[in-house]
Each structure stands twice: as structure tokens, then as C-alpha cells.
Design an enzyme around this catalytic site. Structure first.
Site, PDB file in Angstrom:
ATOM      1  N   CYS A   1      -1.398   7.891   2.150  1.00 42.44           N
ATOM      2  CA  CYS A   1      -1.212   6.643   1.399  1.00 42.44           C
ATOM      3  C   CYS A   1      -2.512   5.851   1.522  1.00 42.44           C
ATOM      4  O   CYS A   1      -2.941   5.525   2.623  1.00 42.44           O
ATOM      5  CB  CYS A   1      -0.040   5.863   1.989  1.00 42.44           C
ATOM      6  SG  CYS A   1       0.192   4.246   1.237  1.00 42.44           S
TER       7      CYS A   1
ATOM      8  N   CYS B   1       5.608  -9.354   0.151  1.00 40.20           N
ATOM      9  CA  CYS B   1       4.534  -8.434   0.554  1.00 40.20           C
ATOM     10  C   CYS B   1       3.469  -9.147   1.385  1.00 40.20           C
ATOM     11  O   CYS B   1       2.884 -10.131   0.934  1.00 40.20           O
ATOM     12  CB  CYS B   1       3.895  -7.827  -0.697  1.00 40.20           C
ATOM     13  SG  CYS B   1       2.458  -6.814  -0.323  1.00 40.20           S
TER      14      CYS B   1
ATOM     15  N   CYS C   1      -4.816  -8.575  -2.152  1.00 43.12           N
ATOM     16  CA  CYS C   1      -4.237  -8.406  -3.483  1.00 43.12           C
ATOM     17  C   CYS C   1      -3.976  -9.781  -4.067  1.00 43.12           C
ATOM     18  O   CYS C   1      -3.551 -10.693  -3.363  1.00 43.12           O
ATOM     19  CB  CYS C   1      -2.935  -7.611  -3.407  1.00 43.12           C
ATOM     20  SG  CYS C   1      -2.196  -7.301  -5.041  1.00 43.12           S
TER      21      CYS C   1
ATOM     22  N   CYS D   1       3.150 -10.811  -4.581  1.00 43.44           N
ATOM     23  CA  CYS D   1       4.582 -10.507  -4.584  1.00 43.44           C
ATOM     24  C   CYS D   1       5.230 -11.180  -3.372  1.00 43.44           C
ATOM     25  O   CYS D   1       4.667 -11.188  -2.278  1.00 43.44           O
ATOM     26  CB  CYS D   1       4.814  -9.001  -4.566  1.00 43.44           C
ATOM     27  SG  CYS D   1       4.152  -8.200  -6.048  1.00 43.44           S
TER      28      CYS D   1
ATOM     29  N   GLU E   1      -6.146  -0.287   5.064  1.00 50.95           N
ATOM     30  CA  GLU E   1      -5.492   0.727   5.876  1.00 50.95           C
ATOM     31  C   GLU E   1      -5.143   1.935   5.032  1.00 50.95           C
ATOM     32  O   GLU E   1      -5.002   1.865   3.819  1.00 50.95           O
ATOM     33  CB  GLU E   1      -4.230   0.151   6.514  1.00 50.95           C
ATOM     34  CG  GLU E   1      -3.268  -0.425   5.499  1.00 50.95           C
ATOM     35  CD  GLU E   1      -2.298  -1.419   6.105  1.00 50.95           C
ATOM     36  OE1 GLU E   1      -2.348  -1.639   7.320  1.00 50.95           O
ATOM     37  OE2 GLU E   1      -1.492  -1.967   5.350  1.00 50.95           O
TER      38      GLU E   1
ATOM     39  N   CYS F   1       3.301  -0.398   4.954  1.00 52.08           N
ATOM     40  CA  CYS F   1       2.102  -0.887   4.271  1.00 52.08           C
ATOM     41  C   CYS F   1       1.857  -2.359   4.542  1.00 52.08           C
ATOM     42  O   CYS F   1       2.760  -3.167   4.518  1.00 52.08           O
ATOM     43  CB  CYS F   1       2.234  -0.660   2.775  1.00 52.08           C
ATOM     44  SG  CYS F   1       2.291   1.076   2.350  1.00 52.08           S
TER      45      CYS F   1
HETATM   46  S1  SF4 Z   1       3.410  -5.420  -3.607  1.00 58.25           S
HETATM   47 FE1  SF4 Z   1       1.694  -6.400  -2.497  1.00 58.25          FE
HETATM   48  S2  SF4 Z   1      -0.087  -5.060  -2.849  1.00 58.25           S
HETATM   49 FE2  SF4 Z   1       1.480  -4.525  -4.410  1.00 58.25          FE
HETATM   50  S3  SF4 Z   1       0.948  -5.822  -6.219  1.00 58.25           S
HETATM   51 FE3  SF4 Z   1       2.473  -6.960  -5.007  1.00 58.25          FE
HETATM   52  S4  SF4 Z   1       1.207  -8.288  -3.670  1.00 58.25           S
HETATM   53 FE4  SF4 Z   1      -0.129  -6.646  -4.435  1.00 58.25          FE
END
Ligand code: SF4
Length: 380
Positions: free
Chosen positions: A112, A126, A119, A123, A99, A353
Site C-alpha cells: 500500500c 481520516c 491530503c 474527509c 508511509e 493508513c
Molecule cells: S480519505 Fe484521507 S487521504 Fe483519502 S481523500 Fe480523504 S482525506 Fe485524502
């Protein structure tokens, strides 16, 4: 075919930076300045067809079209919120989508963009991380986001003061969408080169911000290669808490990360680093946490951006109450740190996001391995 991925032997011109274009024309037996000409056509006039490059001879256009093309993104959805925030979901093949989000403000238009499909860094808060990692985006796929957004906004007759003055709709780029940009280092740095190139988008380094969770060796490399403005996804003021929220901290703990920030500032286009801090109810949001954070970064020229966490189905976190966010902000400001609270933009289209792509992938059951400890927010 997904955008940016050359089909057969066809080269996507969106993926060639200045050196790549020069090499292409050298291979064609042409003068290097042809690369600059083509860069103007692709990135400034935003054409999508070699045939439209009318200051190239017909013979040269034919020669170029035999080996190269402009392949922009395949748009899955394109939604504009009541506040003008516009979000595109882009197909990158194999059932994956990324996106990008356009955020209009009074004096700028910010895009953005994403750097990876999914990923690997996982995290805790996220949604992108919970989807797992699919692949790195190519340079063409990263640059193609800016190319497409500028084209789409112009085609729709965007009204903005800077556009009236002849500038492109997108004045600022932030790499804060899906993915960890520094885990896709080569493609990202090549794309940054095109963003900054006066023969392409001509953005100043101050207007391009890369947000990282803290890959220390890559921060040092970026400092040498292309020091754009730097943002760090910090989210905690001590190692045990950050180990939990941002697992890459176990490899590059805070002392190493903050030392890298100081080194980066020698070359950075701004004289501060931005620390992003997602506000998680009862996890990292007390005034004690704020005092600890202030003490941790006391020697680093920095600003804070506090991000109200966006709830997501199945999430294990809650958003901090507004009063607690403001109390946290006050502690930091009283200690002399410029501290903003991120405005929630585009709520009605899930512009935070990670949210929309996460939702699509949920629906297609492609990411069943989501271990939903948490949810969306500041995916880089
Ligand atoms: S916040 Fe999300 S996109 Fe960013 S490094 Fe951590 S897991 Fe990956």
C-alpha cells in the site's frame, strides 16, 4: 536530501518511465534500447548504483552517472508486526513523512503506497486529511516506494512461494496510502506506467488498484490513460451524508460518481468496482444505511469492502460494533453483493493508513492546524 528529488542537475532514474528513459538516452546520443537495459537494472535487479549496470560499457556508465542516479527513499522507521505486516515511514523533506505498508498473504504480497504528503480533501474520518496538504509526491517518490520495498524484503530473505518461483516480493500494489492519487494525476499515471511496464515491474493492471474519493474528471482521464483496477471511497449511500464525510462529494455528487464508475468499467481490468465503506458507529452503519446503499449501486457491478474504523486520539467517531458490521454485511450479501470486512492488520504497529505519519507529525507539532474532527483509517 529527500528521496526522488534530484539534487542539482542529477536525474533520479526512479522517476523516468519508458518514454523518459528513451528520451534521456536520445539526449545522450545513445540508442533507445539502452533505456530498457537500464530499466531492467533499476526495477528488476533493483540496483541502486549506475556502476553496477555491468552490461553498459564503462564509458556509458560514466556518461550516465554524470547526469543521473538512483535515489531511493530515506527511511525514518521500519517496523514489522507480529502478523508480518511491515510498515515504513519515509522522509520526503521539510519535516514531512509518508508511509507505505507491506501486507503478506498466502498467495500474494501487497504494498500500500502513498501519493501525496498529506491530503487536501479533508474527509471527516481520516487522519491524513486532518494533517492538511503539504505537496504532491514526485514520480520517483511513488515508484521509489515499490523499489525500496522489493529490495528490503529480498535483502531480509523473504520467504514466500512466489518469490521462490522467481517473482518479486511485491505482487500487488494499492494506491491507498496517504493522499488522493488522482489529485496528483501526472506523477501517478507516470508511476503506473512503470509499474505495468514489462521492462520494469511488469505488474498486470488487475494487480494494481487505485483508490479515489471520487474526482470524476480524473477517473475519466485514467480510464483512457491507464485503466488499472478502481476502488472508490464511498462511505455513504446518500449525498447529504457523503457531503459530510467526503467533502469532494459536494463537487462531484453520487450520481456523477456512479456514472463515472460505469464508464470506467468499459476499460477496467476487472469487471467490477470496489466500494470501500468505513464503518462509523451510529453515523453510516445501520441496516437501513445498508439497504439504501444496495439500492444506490444496484446497477453497478461492484464489490464492497467494509472497513472497521480505526480509533485515533481526539477523534469524533467511534468504531462500529462488530455485530453491526456483520449485520450490515449480511444485508449487502443478501442483496447479491460480494462484501468483505477488512481484516485489521498490523495493529501493534499502527499499520492502518495515516496513523503512524499522523503520530510523528503530532509529535513534531508541524500540523497544529489539525482540526481533529476525526481520525485515521482508509486514507487512499
Ligand atoms: S480519505 Fe484521507 S487521504 Fe483519502 S481523500 Fe480523504 S482525506 Fe485524502
Amino acid at each position: 536530501m529527500p528521496f526522488g528529488r534530484p539534487g542539482g542537475h542529477v536525474i533520479n532514474l526512479l522517476g523516468l518511465d519508458a518514454a523518459g528513459l528513451a528520451a534521456l538516452f536520445a539526449n545522450l546520443g545513445e540508442k533507445p534500447f539502452r533505456g530498457k537495459q537500464v530499466s531492467h537494472w533499476v526495477h528488476q535487479r533493483l540496483v541502486g548504483d549506475v556502476e553496477a549496470m555491468t552490461d553498459l560499457s564503462r564509458a556509458l556508465r560514466a556518461k550516465l552517472a554524470a547526469v543521473a542516479a538512483v535515489r531511493g527513499p530515506v527511511v525514518v522507521s521500519d517496523t514489522t508486526a507480529a502478523d508480518g505486516t511491515r510498515k515504513w515511514l519515509l522522509d520526503v523533506g521539510a519535516g514531512n513523512a509518508v508511509e507505505m505498508v507491506y501486507i503478506p498473504e498466502d498467495d500474494r504480497g501487497t504494498l500500500c503506497i502513498s501519493s501525496q504528503a498529506g491530503c487536501a480533501l479533508d474527509c471527516a474520518f481520516c487522519s491524513t486529511g486532518k494533517q492538511g496538504f503539504s505537496r504532491n509526491l514526485t514520480t520517483a517518490e511513488i515508484v521509489g516506494q515499490l523499489w525500496h520495498a522489493n529490495r528490503a524484503l529480498l535483502a531480509d530473505g523473504i520467504s514466500a512461494p512466489w518469490v521462490d518461483q522467481g517473482r518479486a516480493p511485491i505482487t500487488n500494489v494499492v494506491l491507498m496510502g496517504m493522499g488522493e492519487p488522482l489529485a496528483n494525476y501526472d506523477s501517478v499515471v507516470s508511476a503506473l506506467g512503470t509499474f505495468l511496464d514489462d521492462n520494469a515491474y511488469g505488474l498486470s493492471r488487475r494487480r494494481v488498484t487505485l483508490s479515489t474519493s471520487g474526482l470524476v474528471p480524473a477517473i475519466d482521464r485514467l480510464r483512457e490513460a491507464c485503466p488499472v483496477a478502481l476502488a472508490i471511497s464511498l462511505h455513504a449511500g446518500n449525498d447529504p451524508l457523503r457531503d459530510r464525510l467526503v467533502p469532494i462529494n459536494r463537487k462531484y455528487p453520487l450520481a456523477q460518481l456512479l456514472a463515472a464508475c460505469l464508464r470506467y468499467l468499459d476499460r477496467a481490468p476487472r469487471d467490477f468496482v470496489t466500494f470501500e465503506y468505513v464503518m462509523l458507529d451510529g453515523v453510516n452503519d445501520t441496516t437501513d444505511h445498508a439497504h439504501e446503499l444496495a439500492a444506490l449501486v444496484r446497477d453497478i457491478p461492484c464489490k464492497f469492502n467494509l472497513i472497521p474504523w480505526n480509533p485515533f486520539p481526539g477523534a469524533a467517531f467511534r468504531t462500529s460494533p462488530r455485530a453491526r458490521i456483520l449485520a450490515f454485511q449480511k444485508v449487502l450479501m443478501d442483496r447479491g453483493f460480494v462484501t468483505t470486512v477488512r481484516k485489521t492488520r498490523g495493529d501493534d504497529i499502527d499499520a492502518a493508513c495515516g496513523q503512524l505519519a499522523g503520530r510523528v507529525q503530532d509529535r513534531t507539532k508541524r500540523h497544529i492546524r489539525m482540526r481533529v474532527a476525526a481520525a485515521a483509517t482508509t486514507a487512499h
